[in-house]
Design an enzyme around this catalytic site. Structure first.
Site, short mmCIF file in Angstrom:
data_model
loop_
_atom_site.label_atom_id
_atom_site.label_comp_id
_atom_site.label_asym_id
_atom_site.label_seq_id
_atom_site.Cartn_x
_atom_site.Cartn_y
_atom_site.Cartn_z
N GLY A 233 0.82 -1.21 0.00
CA GLY A 233 0.00 0.00 0.00
C GLY A 233 0.85 1.26 0.00
O GLY A 233 0.64 2.16 -0.78
N ARG A 621 11.71 -0.86 21.02
CA ARG A 621 11.72 -2.32 21.07
C ARG A 621 11.39 -2.90 19.70
O ARG A 621 10.45 -2.46 19.05
CB ARG A 621 10.70 -2.79 22.11
N ILE A 622 12.16 -3.87 19.28
CA ILE A 622 11.92 -4.53 18.00
C ILE A 622 11.18 -5.84 18.29
O ILE A 622 11.72 -6.76 18.91
CB ILE A 622 13.24 -4.82 17.26
N GLU A 698 7.85 3.91 8.56
CA GLU A 698 8.01 5.22 7.92
C GLU A 698 9.45 5.71 8.04
O GLU A 698 10.00 6.29 7.10
CB GLU A 698 7.07 6.24 8.57
#
Length: 731
Positions: A233, A621-622, A698
């Site tokens: 998208g 945090r990933i 982003e």
């Protein structure tokens, strides 16, 4: 309360929906076939502005298989009921399809042909003859009339620029970019009496539901929107576009389910785009490399019937410590379709200008670009004096410089060669604000030890299914395979748009909360059950691992969810949650990056090739390192496209987009992305949200284009201030 063991979060798991996708079992919008489905094709305006004077549909209606041709002359009046609570910001409400004879831009929908087969609808559309009273459209940003600016100011910019030891007056121009997701936009619409069901490519299920309820004046609960999978998208699905309304209208008028799929060409004017920008920046610094003043004058295209804005001012206000800053952001109404948010909206544009200017200033002062940025690192947010929740940009510089080999960079432009290739290194900072919004979720813990979690969010590729499953699995103490996460249906609890890097922070926090509730319900049940080995144990001392409740530090004392619920004749435990972002002390919360790149430029032909790229991220945090890498590398690829290839070309005589196809609108291919690497600083930001995440999708494109542009300057000594950087600009 004892901390719940974490086995799934932080693990590099493969996508839980991966097998469905690679085997073709994942169904996208255009692949749904309601019984009796017919096909629709939109007739697009061939002028850029004016009025329709005639529509001849005779030949189309006589073509075998054509059922209806709908246009402004025979379409019913659509009520567009105002259910916005006074807001005029509902997506799509300014384009009222087939309600009058106006043409607002080239490609504007003027009719739709409905037929029993796609081929019949396509040929029927080619037979519709439309007469126009055409006017010359205004489509050139440089010639448009800007509106009133949005403004920001602090300090004395005039005095700062006047007294600066070094002052640069720069103009950066950014071309319009289109999203070009792999999956085209599509809608299947079906009416059952007064109830409407649409299978739609959207990044905001509740937004599309609200728009269709508004347009057709039906109760919100009478509209159901379904989209379990989205094939990319990048922001193009963040609003309900006119083709979705057209499909629903055609279905109602024909009494048949209708499928409408935009062609690749139609997506260039049927959905939005990143607007073109003219970004003028005057920046001043002292001899020691301290910024003293910056003046930002920003013009961006918007449509003549809506005003589209994005957060393009923020980076110039807060990325560096600058005593005096002035900004004026103007939109320029043009006869074009409305822009829409595209990956890194606003920030990617602003960072290109700011970070290119920082590189220019560093060169003028003879200071290393990283050192210049270090000297202007703020202690708190300069735009509002709020403390940073976390800001580890300096650590990004240090890690990136070490891992990339920045010390091998020759600061003298055009000084490093590899045969006929000029070699250069460049870097840039990146920033994107951390968004979080209210979100709802519901969950069910079944007696067989499995769980079902539901929300109306989307998954356009970042791995929502997987990341949410990881959060749920750890919160419930279950294996990932025991959790069924369901999304993409307006009958599920409401969620914010799937964009702005806020899905993990918002929906993930709701997932965490509803699963914590379910686990706590089970713990209370065990504690109060005299037959449970956990009877009487303080609830705070109990954790769950592998579907088994046990005392923290004493795994032998416990029992499984399955045994507990079965003994208590409970088929399931249920919970609902409405997550709202906490309102406490105000912090400046953003994610940051430092991107390093090496390019090679053919000294004779001016061709630019990215040799390698490294980005270091301060993104909290990933949740899933494997998914994070997918996001990061994809963002780098998108940044390469914006820097070197992507450019929507408009014929200003009639507003036609000249390169509305993937043969002429260039995007990166595998050969353009040889060596990409991402590093994530370990940590969390608990001021941001309950999970400590900041969002990544982003941020990863912000900083890529200026890093490439700065590397091109280091390689060639030529400063190109327009995107994309093409061979022509370097010859």
């Amino acid at each position: 309360m004892s901390p719940q063991p974490q086995a799934a979060v932080g693990a590099p798991l493969s996508r839980v929906d991966g097998r469905l996708k690679v085997t073709g079992q994942a169904k996208y919008a255009a692949e749904f076939d309601a019984e009796g489905t017919v096909h629709a094709v939109i007739v697009d305006a061939s002028i850029g502005r004016g009025r329709i004077t005639s529509i001849d549909t005779g030949a189309a209606e006589a073509h075998p298989g054509v059922l209806r041709v709908i246009h402004h002359g025979n379409a019913p009046t659509l009520p567009y009921r105002d259910n916005s609570g006074g807001s005029n910001n509902l997506p799509g409400r300014k384009v009222r399809v087939f309600q009058d004879d106006r043409v607002l831009f080239h490609g504007y929908p003027v009719a739709v042909v409905v037929a029993t087969t796609l081929e019949a609808a396509q040929h029927g559309a080619s037979l519709v003859k439309v007469g126009y009273d055409a006017e010359r459209p205004s489509t050139d940003l440089a010639e448009g009339e800007p509106g009133e600016p949005a403004a920001y100011a602090r300090g004395d910019v005039e005095a700062g620029l006047r007294d600066a030891d070094v002052r640069l007056d720069l103009t950066y121009q950014l071309a319009r970019n289109h999203h070009n997701p792999m999956e085209p936009h599509a809608t299947v619409a079906r009416w059952d009496g007064g109830r409407l069901t649409v299978w739609d490519k959207t990044q905001w299920v509740p937004g599309t539901q609200l728009e269709l309820s508004t347009v057709f004046d039906v109760p919100l609960d009478n509209v159901r929107v379904i989209n379990p999978f989205v094939g990319g998208g990048f922001g193009s699905g963040l609003r309900c576009w006119p083709h979705t309304v057209v499909a629903a209208l055609a279905a109602r008028e024909t009494g048949r389910p209708v499928k409408l799929v935009l062609t690749r060409r139609q997506m260039y004017f049927g959905t939005g785009f990143r607007p073109s920008y003219d970004y003028r920046l005057s920046v001043g610094g002292d001899r020691n490399g301290r910024l003293v003043a910056a003046d930002h004058r920003i013009d961006a295209e918007t449509s003549s019937f809506e005003t589209f804005t994005e957060a393009v001012m923020s980076p110039g206000q807060m990325l560096y410590s600058t005593p005096s800053v002035r900004q004026a952001y103007r939109t320029v109404p043009l006869d074009v379709n409305s822009p829409i948010w595209m990956r890194g909206p606003g920030a990617a544009t602003a960072v290109y200008a700011v970070e290119s200017a920082m590189d220019e200033l560093a060169h003028a002062l003879g200071i290393d670009p990283i050192e210049l940025r270090r000297r202007n690192e703020p202690a708190q947010d300069p735009s509002n004096n709020a403390p940073f929740s976390t800001r580890r940009l300096l650590e990004c510089y240090t890690t990136g410089a070490r891992e990339f080999g920045w010390n091998r960079r020759n600061p003298k432009p055009r000084s490093t060669r590899d045969g006929d290739w000029l070699i250069g290194m460049g870097m840039a900072s990146g920033v994107y604000h951390t968004g979080v919004a209210p979100a709802q979720s519901r969950g069910r813990l079944n007696a067989d030890g499995t769980a079902v979690i539901e929300s109306a969010t989307s998954d356009m590729g970042p791995g929502t299914y997987t990341a949410q499953t990881q959060v749920a699995a750890d919160a419930l103490g279950l294996a990932v395979r025991a959790v069924d996460y369901r999304l993409g249906d307006s009958r599920y609890p409401q969620t914010p748009p799937h964009g702005g890097s806020m899905t993990m922070a918002s929906v993930g926090s709701a997932t965490l909360d509803v699963c914590n509730q379910l686990r706590q319900q089970a713990i209370r049940l065990a504690v109060e059950d005299e037959k449970s080995p956990l009877h009487g144990v303080p609830a705070d001392d109990i954790v769950v691992r592998g579907g088994r409740l046990h005392v923290q530090g004493n795994p032998a004392r416990g029992e499984t969810y399955q045994r507990l619920l079965t003994r208590n004749d409970r088929e399931r435990l249920e919970a609902n949650t409405s997550f709202n972002p906490p309102r406490g002390e105000q912090f400046s919360i953003s994610a940051y990056s430092a991107t390093f790149t090496e390019v090679a430029v053919d000294a004779t032909l001016g061709l630019v090739r990215v040799r390698r790229m490294l980005s270091v991220y301060d993104a909290g945090r990933i949740i899933s390192p494997k998914l994070a890498d997918s996001q990061a590398l994809g963002g780098m690829v998108g940044g390469i496209g914006a820097a070197l290839l992507e450019h929507t070309v408009t014929d200003h005589r009639d507003g036609r987009i000249v390169n509305a196809n993937l043969a002429d609108y260039l995007v990166p291919v595998n050969a353009d992305v040889p060596d990409l690497r991402a590093i994530y600083l370990d940590g969390e930001d608990m001021h941001a949200d309950a999970l400590g995440v900041k969002g990544l999708a982003e941020l990863v494109i912000c900083g890529v284009a200026p890093a490439i542009a700065n590397a091109v300057f280091n390689a060639t000594g030529r400063r190109v201030r327009q995107l994309p950087i093409t061979a022509e600009t370097l010859l």
